[in-house]
Design an enzyme around this catalytic site. Structure first.
Site, PDB file in Angstrom:
ATOM      1  N   TRP A   1      27.575  19.000 -52.690  1.00 56.42           N
ATOM      2  CA  TRP A   1      27.642  17.573 -53.040  1.00 56.42           C
ATOM      3  C   TRP A   1      28.916  17.236 -53.804  1.00 56.42           C
ATOM      4  O   TRP A   1      29.119  16.123 -54.228  1.00 56.42           O
ATOM      5  CB  TRP A   1      26.442  17.204 -53.916  1.00 56.42           C
ATOM      6  CG  TRP A   1      26.141  18.237 -54.935  1.00 56.42           C
ATOM      7  CD1 TRP A   1      26.704  18.360 -56.163  1.00 56.42           C
ATOM      8  CD2 TRP A   1      25.205  19.316 -54.811  1.00 56.42           C
ATOM      9  NE1 TRP A   1      26.192  19.451 -56.816  1.00 56.42           N
ATOM     10  CE2 TRP A   1      25.263  20.055 -56.006  1.00 56.42           C
ATOM     11  CE3 TRP A   1      24.339  19.728 -53.787  1.00 56.42           C
ATOM     12  CZ2 TRP A   1      24.473  21.190 -56.221  1.00 56.42           C
ATOM     13  CZ3 TRP A   1      23.564  20.852 -54.016  1.00 56.42           C
ATOM     14  CH2 TRP A   1      23.635  21.556 -55.211  1.00 56.42           C
ATOM     15  N   ARG A   2      29.765  18.215 -53.979  1.00 58.83           N
ATOM     16  CA  ARG A   2      30.950  18.021 -54.796  1.00 58.83           C
ATOM     17  C   ARG A   2      32.112  17.603 -53.911  1.00 58.83           C
ATOM     18  O   ARG A   2      32.396  18.266 -52.907  1.00 58.83           O
ATOM     19  CB  ARG A   2      31.272  19.330 -55.498  1.00 58.83           C
ATOM     20  CG  ARG A   2      31.883  19.178 -56.844  1.00 58.83           C
ATOM     21  CD  ARG A   2      31.876  20.513 -57.560  1.00 58.83           C
ATOM     22  NE  ARG A   2      30.994  20.500 -58.720  1.00 58.83           N
ATOM     23  CZ  ARG A   2      30.905  21.510 -59.572  1.00 58.83           C
ATOM     24  NH1 ARG A   2      31.601  22.599 -59.392  1.00 58.83           N
ATOM     25  NH2 ARG A   2      30.099  21.416 -60.612  1.00 58.83           N
TER      26      ARG A   2
ATOM     27  N   GLU B   1      22.054  14.620 -57.969  1.00 60.74           N
ATOM     28  CA  GLU B   1      21.641  14.594 -59.373  1.00 60.74           C
ATOM     29  C   GLU B   1      20.127  14.455 -59.505  1.00 60.74           C
ATOM     30  O   GLU B   1      19.524  15.073 -60.381  1.00 60.74           O
ATOM     31  CB  GLU B   1      22.341  13.458 -60.121  1.00 60.74           C
ATOM     32  CG  GLU B   1      23.833  13.692 -60.349  1.00 60.74           C
ATOM     33  CD  GLU B   1      24.119  14.903 -61.222  1.00 60.74           C
ATOM     34  OE1 GLU B   1      23.193  15.401 -61.898  1.00 60.74           O
ATOM     35  OE2 GLU B   1      25.260  15.379 -61.210  1.00 60.74           O
TER      36      GLU B   1
ATOM     37  N   GLN C   1      16.014  19.452 -63.477  1.00 65.15           N
ATOM     38  CA  GLN C   1      15.119  20.575 -63.777  1.00 65.15           C
ATOM     39  C   GLN C   1      14.964  21.523 -62.591  1.00 65.15           C
ATOM     40  O   GLN C   1      13.922  22.160 -62.417  1.00 65.15           O
ATOM     41  CB  GLN C   1      13.744  20.057 -64.205  1.00 65.15           C
ATOM     42  CG  GLN C   1      13.787  19.251 -65.479  1.00 65.15           C
ATOM     43  CD  GLN C   1      14.099  20.101 -66.675  1.00 65.15           C
ATOM     44  OE1 GLN C   1      13.251  20.846 -67.154  1.00 65.15           O
ATOM     45  NE2 GLN C   1      15.325  20.024 -67.169  1.00 65.15           N
TER      46      GLN C   1
ATOM     47  N   TYR D   1       7.997  18.170 -59.015  1.00 63.94           N
ATOM     48  CA  TYR D   1       8.194  16.885 -59.706  1.00 63.94           C
ATOM     49  C   TYR D   1       8.262  15.741 -58.700  1.00 63.94           C
ATOM     50  O   TYR D   1       9.281  15.078 -58.539  1.00 63.94           O
ATOM     51  CB  TYR D   1       9.464  16.916 -60.560  1.00 63.94           C
ATOM     52  CG  TYR D   1       9.334  17.723 -61.824  1.00 63.94           C
ATOM     53  CD1 TYR D   1       8.265  17.534 -62.678  1.00 63.94           C
ATOM     54  CD2 TYR D   1      10.293  18.657 -62.180  1.00 63.94           C
ATOM     55  CE1 TYR D   1       8.141  18.267 -63.847  1.00 63.94           C
ATOM     56  CE2 TYR D   1      10.181  19.390 -63.348  1.00 63.94           C
ATOM     57  CZ  TYR D   1       9.101  19.196 -64.170  1.00 63.94           C
ATOM     58  OH  TYR D   1       8.991  19.917 -65.331  1.00 63.94           O
TER      59      TYR D   1
ATOM     60  N   TYR E   1      20.589  10.773 -68.699  1.00 65.30           N
ATOM     61  CA  TYR E   1      21.444  11.819 -68.143  1.00 65.30           C
ATOM     62  C   TYR E   1      22.046  11.389 -66.802  1.00 65.30           C
ATOM     63  O   TYR E   1      23.262  11.446 -66.599  1.00 65.30           O
ATOM     64  CB  TYR E   1      20.682  13.145 -67.962  1.00 65.30           C
ATOM     65  CG  TYR E   1      21.460  14.044 -67.041  1.00 65.30           C
ATOM     66  CD1 TYR E   1      22.555  14.744 -67.514  1.00 65.30           C
ATOM     67  CD2 TYR E   1      21.192  14.084 -65.671  1.00 65.30           C
ATOM     68  CE1 TYR E   1      23.347  15.496 -66.664  1.00 65.30           C
ATOM     69  CE2 TYR E   1      21.974  14.833 -64.816  1.00 65.30           C
ATOM     70  CZ  TYR E   1      23.046  15.538 -65.316  1.00 65.30           C
ATOM     71  OH  TYR E   1      23.832  16.258 -64.480  1.00 65.30           O
TER      72      TYR E   1
ATOM     73  N   ASP F   1      22.945  17.573 -70.247  1.00 68.29           N
ATOM     74  CA  ASP F   1      21.807  18.297 -69.687  1.00 68.29           C
ATOM     75  C   ASP F   1      21.576  19.567 -70.497  1.00 68.29           C
ATOM     76  O   ASP F   1      22.177  19.763 -71.544  1.00 68.29           O
ATOM     77  CB  ASP F   1      22.083  18.628 -68.216  1.00 68.29           C
ATOM     78  CG  ASP F   1      23.105  19.742 -68.103  1.00 68.29           C
ATOM     79  OD1 ASP F   1      24.008  19.801 -68.962  1.00 68.29           O
ATOM     80  OD2 ASP F   1      23.002  20.565 -67.184  1.00 68.29           O
TER      81      ASP F   1
ATOM     82  N   CYS G   1      28.521  30.585 -70.357  1.00 74.84           N
ATOM     83  CA  CYS G   1      27.768  30.291 -71.579  1.00 74.84           C
ATOM     84  C   CYS G   1      26.284  30.266 -71.241  1.00 74.84           C
ATOM     85  O   CYS G   1      25.583  29.280 -71.448  1.00 74.84           O
ATOM     86  CB  CYS G   1      28.233  28.954 -72.168  1.00 74.84           C
ATOM     87  SG  CYS G   1      27.793  28.725 -73.910  1.00 74.84           S
TER      88      CYS G   1
ATOM     89  N   CYS H   1      35.341  33.369 -71.724  1.00 78.87           N
ATOM     90  CA  CYS H   1      35.167  31.933 -71.935  1.00 78.87           C
ATOM     91  C   CYS H   1      36.457  31.272 -72.401  1.00 78.87           C
ATOM     92  O   CYS H   1      37.112  31.754 -73.324  1.00 78.87           O
ATOM     93  CB  CYS H   1      34.073  31.697 -72.969  1.00 78.87           C
ATOM     94  SG  CYS H   1      33.827  29.950 -73.364  1.00 78.87           S
TER      95      CYS H   1
END
Length: 397
Positions: free
Chosen positions: A52-53, A69, A74, A114, A152, A170, A222, A232
DNA sequence: AATCCGTGGGT
DNA sequence: TACCCAAGGAT
């Protein structure tokens, strides 16, 4: 390719007309100014290519951004992938999705969880197609008015699709920010402060790339466990790293134990082999999905006699061996099964469906487990010789 | 504000 | 096994 350059120096980024950094406040100020440039430089080298990018330089499609999104709420990238591809192929535009039947959308969403997201997705598509001329609002405030879009997602779509200076926060970004600032306040109480701090980090331009970079960082380096601090790009600014507490952050308030609930499912067959299914209420748990009729799901266990009194039809009920277990976010459940025969496709609330047609129904995972269990037990049970060896469980969905 | 919403993978 | 956790929203 490995980047061997030293991390950015705090002192070199201090404005020349200011005194050299001496206080923690100065160090924090350096952190808020240097994080975004360092992170974006890392992102430009390590950016993940997700379906989707948009490619660098290409304009993102707001429909793609929004759809991804919603699905990613979740839900992991790996899980979303196939669903996203199927949705986009079947409904290439928000107008196409708005024109779809809700049942088709729920069915395509089956297994993703969900399910209120699917209902709101459909409502949102209708609102965009109908009330907004087929275009998504371009501001956080405008997006926030749409079904299924909260703080969000409004910020994420505004920043990623429209280039607005917005700060989606998020779970990944909460973790990165908590560590960067060594914020020891436990979640969820720390959420407002984490949002504020994330906002301080957000650059004037490329806010969408910054948000995605923060999420990529949280997903790959992270991480919740065993963060890869050595790789990092923010290690020079990370207060938790300096204090040696990165892996312990963010803290979380203890959550209460999940109750165990019990229910009894009525597996009702008629002579042609069809089984009774009914639609659950639109609201609440597994809203709008199909289920096999059952008693209430309650913490008190059911006796067979009590369950039979709650059956939707009179029959000669036979208990099936074994139980179906399932865990939801906030409770666990075990279901036992009673089978009964009715002489014909009795007029009952629900629909009669043959097992080979179950795949065409929007069955949540719990009900797929019920079906698999019942079909296996019924195949084994009649006149089967006593089981002597281990039984292999076959997926029949 | 706390609770209710699924599911699958990792450890 | 039993947790944790994931690009959260609605009420």
């Amino acid at each position: 390719m490995r980047d061997t350059r030293p991390g950015p120096s705090l002192a070199s980024a201090m404005p020349r007309d200011h005194a050299p950094s001496r206080s923690a406040a100065d160090a924090g100020d350096a952190r808020t100014r240097q994080t975004a440039p360092a992170l974006l430089a890392w992102y430009d080298r390590h950016r993940r290519d997700l379906p989707w990018r948009a490619r660098p330089g290409e304009r993102p499609d707001p429909y793609h951004v929004w759809l991804s999104e919603i699905m990613l709420q979740q839900t992991t990238v790996a899980t979303v992938g196939p669903y996203y591809a199927r949705f986009l192929q079947r409904w290439p535009t928000v107008a196409a999705l708005a024109a779809a039947d809700l049942d088709a959308v729920l069915h395509a969403w089956q297994g993703l969880g969900y399910y209120a997201r699917a209902r709101n997705l459909h409502r949102c598509a209708k609102a965009v197609a109908g009330e907004h001329g087929g275009r998504f609002p371009e501001t956080e405030e405008g997006l926030l008015t749409l079904p299924g879009i909260g703080g969000y997602t409004a910020a994420a779509v505004a920043a990623i699709a429209f280039g607005a200076k917005a700060t989606p926060v998020d779970g990944n970004i909460e973790r990165v920010v908590a560590r960067l600032f060594a914020l020891e306040t436990p979640l969820p109480a720390s959420k407002p402060e984490l949002r504020r701090l994330a906002g301080l980090l957000t650059p004037e331009t490329r806010a969408g790339d910054f948000a995605q970079a923060m999420m990529d960082l949280g997903a790959t380096l992270c991480r919740p466990k065993a963060p890869l601090c050595l790789a990092c790009p923010l290690t020079a600014f990370c207060a938790a790293r300096a204090a040696g507490i990165a892996e312990t952050l963010p803290r979380r308030s203890p959550k209460r134990a999940r109750p165990q609930k019990h229910g009894v499912v009525f597996w009702i067959r008629c002579p042609d082999g069809a089984v009774l299914l009914r639609r659950r209420a639109e609201e609440g748990l597994l809203g709008g999905l199909m289920e096999f009729p059952s008693t209430d799901w309650r913490e008190e266990s059911w006796s067979v006699s009590a369950a039979i009194k709650a059956a939707p039809v009179k029959a000669d009920w036979q208990a099936l061996p074994g139980v179906v277990e399932h865990g939801f976010t906030h409770f666990d459940i075990d279901l036992t099964l009673l089978t009964g025969e009715v002489p014909a496709r009795t007029k009952l609330e629900g629909v009669w469906v043959k097992p080979e047609d179950f795949a065409g129904q929007a069955l949540p995972t719990l009900m797929k487990k019920v079906a698999r269990h019942a079909l296996a037990a019924l195949q084994d049970a009649p006149a089967a010789p006593p089981e002597t060896g281990r039984r292999k469980k076959k997926a029949s969905s």
